[in-house]
Scaffold this motif. Structure first.
Motif, PDB file in Angstrom:
ATOM      1  N   ALA A 189       0.818  -1.212   0.000  1.00 36.78           N
ATOM      2  CA  ALA A 189       0.000   0.000   0.000  1.00 36.78           C
ATOM      3  C   ALA A 189       0.851   1.262   0.000  1.00 36.78           C
ATOM      4  O   ALA A 189       0.466   2.290  -0.581  1.00 36.78           O
ATOM      5  CB  ALA A 189      -0.935  -0.004   1.215  1.00 36.78           C
ATOM      6  N   LEU A 190       2.024   1.183   0.631  1.00 44.41           N
ATOM      7  CA  LEU A 190       2.900   2.347   0.726  1.00 44.41           C
ATOM      8  C   LEU A 190       3.973   2.365  -0.366  1.00 44.41           C
ATOM      9  O   LEU A 190       4.846   3.242  -0.358  1.00 44.41           O
ATOM     10  CB  LEU A 190       3.551   2.385   2.106  1.00 44.41           C
ATOM     11  CG  LEU A 190       2.573   2.579   3.274  1.00 44.41           C
ATOM     12  CD1 LEU A 190       3.275   2.419   4.597  1.00 44.41           C
ATOM     13  CD2 LEU A 190       1.898   3.939   3.200  1.00 44.41           C
ATOM     14  N   GLY A 191       3.896   1.412  -1.277  1.00 42.97           N
ATOM     15  CA  GLY A 191       4.831   1.391  -2.393  1.00 42.97           C
ATOM     16  C   GLY A 191       6.237   0.985  -2.024  1.00 42.97           C
ATOM     17  O   GLY A 191       7.206   1.409  -2.658  1.00 42.97           O
ATOM     18  N   VAL A 192       6.379   0.136  -0.998  1.00 43.56           N
ATOM     19  CA  VAL A 192       7.692  -0.320  -0.535  1.00 43.56           C
ATOM     20  C   VAL A 192       7.838  -1.805  -0.858  1.00 43.56           C
ATOM     21  O   VAL A 192       6.896  -2.588  -0.695  1.00 43.56           O
ATOM     22  CB  VAL A 192       7.851  -0.083   0.986  1.00 43.56           C
ATOM     23  CG1 VAL A 192       9.220  -0.527   1.462  1.00 43.56           C
ATOM     24  CG2 VAL A 192       7.614   1.390   1.316  1.00 43.56           C
ATOM     25  N   ASP A 193       9.004  -2.200  -1.328  1.00 40.43           N
ATOM     26  CA  ASP A 193       9.269  -3.575  -1.734  1.00 40.43           C
ATOM     27  C   ASP A 193       9.348  -4.490  -0.510  1.00 40.43           C
ATOM     28  O   ASP A 193      10.300  -4.423   0.270  1.00 40.43           O
ATOM     29  CB  ASP A 193      10.579  -3.633  -2.527  1.00 40.43           C
ATOM     30  CG  ASP A 193      10.828  -5.002  -3.168  1.00 40.43           C
ATOM     31  OD1 ASP A 193      10.172  -5.979  -2.773  1.00 40.43           O
ATOM     32  OD2 ASP A 193      11.695  -5.079  -4.059  1.00 40.43           O
ATOM     33  N   PHE A 194       8.350  -5.352  -0.350  1.00 44.95           N
ATOM     34  CA  PHE A 194       8.301  -6.250   0.811  1.00 44.95           C
ATOM     35  C   PHE A 194       9.460  -7.234   0.799  1.00 44.95           C
ATOM     36  O   PHE A 194      10.027  -7.557   1.851  1.00 44.95           O
ATOM     37  CB  PHE A 194       6.967  -6.998   0.816  1.00 44.95           C
ATOM     38  CG  PHE A 194       6.795  -7.947   1.964  1.00 44.95           C
ATOM     39  CD1 PHE A 194       6.504  -7.482   3.237  1.00 44.95           C
ATOM     40  CD2 PHE A 194       6.909  -9.321   1.772  1.00 44.95           C
ATOM     41  CE1 PHE A 194       6.345  -8.360   4.307  1.00 44.95           C
ATOM     42  CE2 PHE A 194       6.741 -10.205   2.831  1.00 44.95           C
ATOM     43  CZ  PHE A 194       6.463  -9.724   4.100  1.00 44.95           C
ATOM     44  N   GLU A 195       9.828  -7.726  -0.376  1.00 46.58           N
ATOM     45  CA  GLU A 195      10.876  -8.743  -0.458  1.00 46.58           C
ATOM     46  C   GLU A 195      12.239  -8.189  -0.081  1.00 46.58           C
ATOM     47  O   GLU A 195      13.120  -8.940   0.348  1.00 46.58           O
ATOM     48  CB  GLU A 195      10.919  -9.336  -1.877  1.00 46.58           C
ATOM     49  CG  GLU A 195       9.616  -9.993  -2.323  1.00 46.58           C
ATOM     50  CD  GLU A 195       9.206 -11.158  -1.447  1.00 46.58           C
ATOM     51  OE1 GLU A 195      10.086 -11.744  -0.785  1.00 46.58           O
ATOM     52  OE2 GLU A 195       8.002 -11.484  -1.416  1.00 46.58           O
ATOM     53  N   ARG A 196      12.432  -6.882  -0.231  1.00 44.88           N
ATOM     54  CA  ARG A 196      13.729  -6.269   0.076  1.00 44.88           C
ATOM     55  C   ARG A 196      13.743  -5.608   1.456  1.00 44.88           C
ATOM     56  O   ARG A 196      14.655  -4.843   1.767  1.00 44.88           O
ATOM     57  CB  ARG A 196      14.098  -5.214  -0.976  1.00 44.88           C
ATOM     58  CG  ARG A 196      14.414  -5.766  -2.350  1.00 44.88           C
ATOM     59  CD  ARG A 196      15.015  -4.674  -3.245  1.00 44.88           C
ATOM     60  NE  ARG A 196      16.287  -4.180  -2.717  1.00 44.88           N
ATOM     61  CZ  ARG A 196      16.475  -2.941  -2.243  1.00 44.88           C
ATOM     62  NH1 ARG A 196      15.493  -2.058  -2.200  1.00 44.88           N
ATOM     63  NH2 ARG A 196      17.666  -2.584  -1.793  1.00 44.88           N
ATOM     64  N   ARG A 197      12.756  -5.909   2.291  1.00 40.15           N
ATOM     65  CA  ARG A 197      12.624  -5.157   3.534  1.00 40.15           C
ATOM     66  C   ARG A 197      13.828  -5.304   4.451  1.00 40.15           C
ATOM     67  O   ARG A 197      14.177  -4.356   5.168  1.00 40.15           O
ATOM     68  CB  ARG A 197      11.340  -5.551   4.263  1.00 40.15           C
ATOM     69  CG  ARG A 197      11.302  -6.986   4.796  1.00 40.15           C
ATOM     70  CD  ARG A 197       9.878  -7.353   5.209  1.00 40.15           C
ATOM     71  NE  ARG A 197       9.788  -8.663   5.832  1.00 40.15           N
ATOM     72  CZ  ARG A 197       9.767  -9.811   5.162  1.00 40.15           C
ATOM     73  NH1 ARG A 197       9.855  -9.806   3.837  1.00 40.15           N
ATOM     74  NH2 ARG A 197       9.663 -10.961   5.799  1.00 40.15           N
ATOM     75  N   GLY A 198      14.487  -6.467   4.426  1.00 38.63           N
ATOM     76  CA  GLY A 198      15.671  -6.638   5.268  1.00 38.63           C
ATOM     77  C   GLY A 198      16.812  -5.753   4.826  1.00 38.63           C
ATOM     78  O   GLY A 198      17.430  -5.051   5.635  1.00 38.63           O
ATOM     79  N   ALA A 199      17.107  -5.763   3.542  1.00 34.39           N
ATOM     80  CA  ALA A 199      18.177  -4.917   3.013  1.00 34.39           C
ATOM     81  C   ALA A 199      17.858  -3.442   3.188  1.00 34.39           C
ATOM     82  O   ALA A 199      18.742  -2.633   3.510  1.00 34.39           O
ATOM     83  CB  ALA A 199      18.404  -5.241   1.540  1.00 34.39           C
ATOM     84  N   VAL A 200      16.583  -3.098   2.993  1.00 39.47           N
ATOM     85  CA  VAL A 200      16.185  -1.698   3.173  1.00 39.47           C
ATOM     86  C   VAL A 200      16.335  -1.280   4.631  1.00 39.47           C
ATOM     87  O   VAL A 200      16.794  -0.162   4.930  1.00 39.47           O
ATOM     88  CB  VAL A 200      14.737  -1.483   2.677  1.00 39.47           C
ATOM     89  CG1 VAL A 200      14.218  -0.105   3.100  1.00 39.47           C
ATOM     90  CG2 VAL A 200      14.669  -1.617   1.161  1.00 39.47           C
ATOM     91  N   LEU A 201      15.982  -2.164   5.567  1.00 37.84           N
ATOM     92  CA  LEU A 201      16.150  -1.832   6.980  1.00 37.84           C
ATOM     93  C   LEU A 201      17.623  -1.634   7.318  1.00 37.84           C
ATOM     94  O   LEU A 201      17.977  -0.708   8.059  1.00 37.84           O
ATOM     95  CB  LEU A 201      15.550  -2.927   7.857  1.00 37.84           C
ATOM     96  CG  LEU A 201      15.752  -2.766   9.371  1.00 37.84           C
ATOM     97  CD1 LEU A 201      15.254  -1.413   9.863  1.00 37.84           C
ATOM     98  CD2 LEU A 201      15.079  -3.907  10.129  1.00 37.84           C
ATOM     99  N   ASP A 202      18.488  -2.492   6.791  1.00 38.84           N
ATOM    100  CA  ASP A 202      19.928  -2.326   7.040  1.00 38.84           C
ATOM    101  C   ASP A 202      20.393  -0.942   6.618  1.00 38.84           C
ATOM    102  O   ASP A 202      21.102  -0.244   7.368  1.00 38.84           O
ATOM    103  CB  ASP A 202      20.717  -3.392   6.289  1.00 38.84           C
ATOM    104  CG  ASP A 202      20.621  -4.771   6.930  1.00 38.84           C
ATOM    105  OD1 ASP A 202      20.261  -4.844   8.115  1.00 38.84           O
ATOM    106  OD2 ASP A 202      20.896  -5.765   6.234  1.00 38.84           O
TER     107      ASP A 202
END
Length: 308
Positions: free
Chosen positions: A131-144
């Protein structure tokens, strides 16, 4: 060895069926304030608030849709408490640009006089990310990367700078700054990736419901990863305790609840220190706001002094 600190996840602000008590359904801001003030007076180290933006219908029967915003909630409670610290447990910071997150939490830390602990996690609800346009599959790398960006954006520099794969910013000033040179970042989660992230990027670890027997292995891994990376300085290992009830309950508090005289509860909780925890997060069984506040006061007066 320092004393075992103790904090509390607030009631009302999140109402998952896994832990919410029936009375919380009809509760609201006045109840939150009363509980936070009781925890402040009872010597608790922090009050904690969760983070979900929106709950999909498929998960609502279990999770409910009651999830207060952590920034708004903790800011409200900062104004009505005196010393207790304010923990997001946990903020899904990958859902938002780090400059937005930094603006919100830096302001909270500034207004509260330096009481913020920013707990972060990767998140687990796919629909929120979509819904917010953020890649769920990359959430770990994005959090890092988000944590790296937040280190800069919540540091002392008025014009923070970060250059990464997902975010790139420089020359953009943000004031007010946090009240301290660096806001503590605690990492939530118990997956191998979360434990590694906590060890290498965090100032502390917030496990996700690990039973006692699993803690030593994960804590040892954190210590080993930090040592191998040459990381020193203060670090806070947390643990979530079993549900608690101080005294002999006259009602069914569930078989997993640790109940009994203060000395018995304290004796059991001291084991967390022996396992390597620096702080414990507690949750009390209760049938009303009044009973919960009684439990908080009883813990602070009768159990906490025996945790040393």
């Amino acid at each position: 060895m320092s004393a075992l600190a103790y904090g509390i996840q607030l009631p009302v602000q999140s109402q998952s069926t896994l832990y919410a008590e029936p009375w919380e359904t009809g509760a609201g801001p006045d109840d939150l304030v009363a509980v936070a003030r009781a925890a402040d007076a009872a010597g608790f180290a922090y009050v904690a608030c969760c983070d979900h933006v929106a709950i999909p219908r498929r998960l609502a029967p279990a999770m409910s849709t009651v999830w207060y915003d952590p920034v708004a909630t903790l800011a409200h409670l900062a104004a009505v408490t005196e010393r207790i610290r304010l923990l997001s447990h946990v903020a899904v910071v990958g859902l938002r640009h780090p400059l937005l997150t930094a603006k919100q939490y830096a302001t909270l830390d500034h207004l509260s006089g330096g009481r913020l602990i920013l707990g972060v996690g990767a998140g687990h609800v796919r629909e929120e990310f979509e819904a917010l346009g953020v890649d769920f599959e990359r959430r770990g790398a994005v959090l890092d990367e988000t944590m790296d960006a937040l280190r800069a954006a919540l540091g002392p520099d008025e014009y923070p700078e970060h250059h990464g794969k997902t975010y790139d910013f420089a020359g953009l000033g943000q004031r007010p700054r946090p009240a301290r040179p660096q806001v503590p970042l605690w990492v939530g989660g118990s997956s191998p990736a979360a434990v590694r992230r906590a060890a290498l990027k965090g100032d502390g670890w917030l496990p996700q419901g690990d039973p006692r027997e699993r803690l030593p292995r994960k804590i040892a891994r954190i210590r080993r990863l930090r040592a191998d990376a040459g990381l020193g300085g203060p670090y806070t290992v947390g643990a979530l305790t079993e549900p608690l009830y101080v005294g002999r309950p006259g009602w069914d508090v569930g078989r997993r609840t640790l109940a009994g005289p203060p000395e018995e509860i304290a004796g059991s909780l001291r084991a967390y220190r022996a396992l390597g925890a620096d702080q414990i997060q507690v949750r009390f069984r209760s049938r009303s706001r009044a009973e919960l506040i009684e439990q908080i006061h009883a813990f602070g007066a009768e159990v906490a002094p025996r945790l040393d």
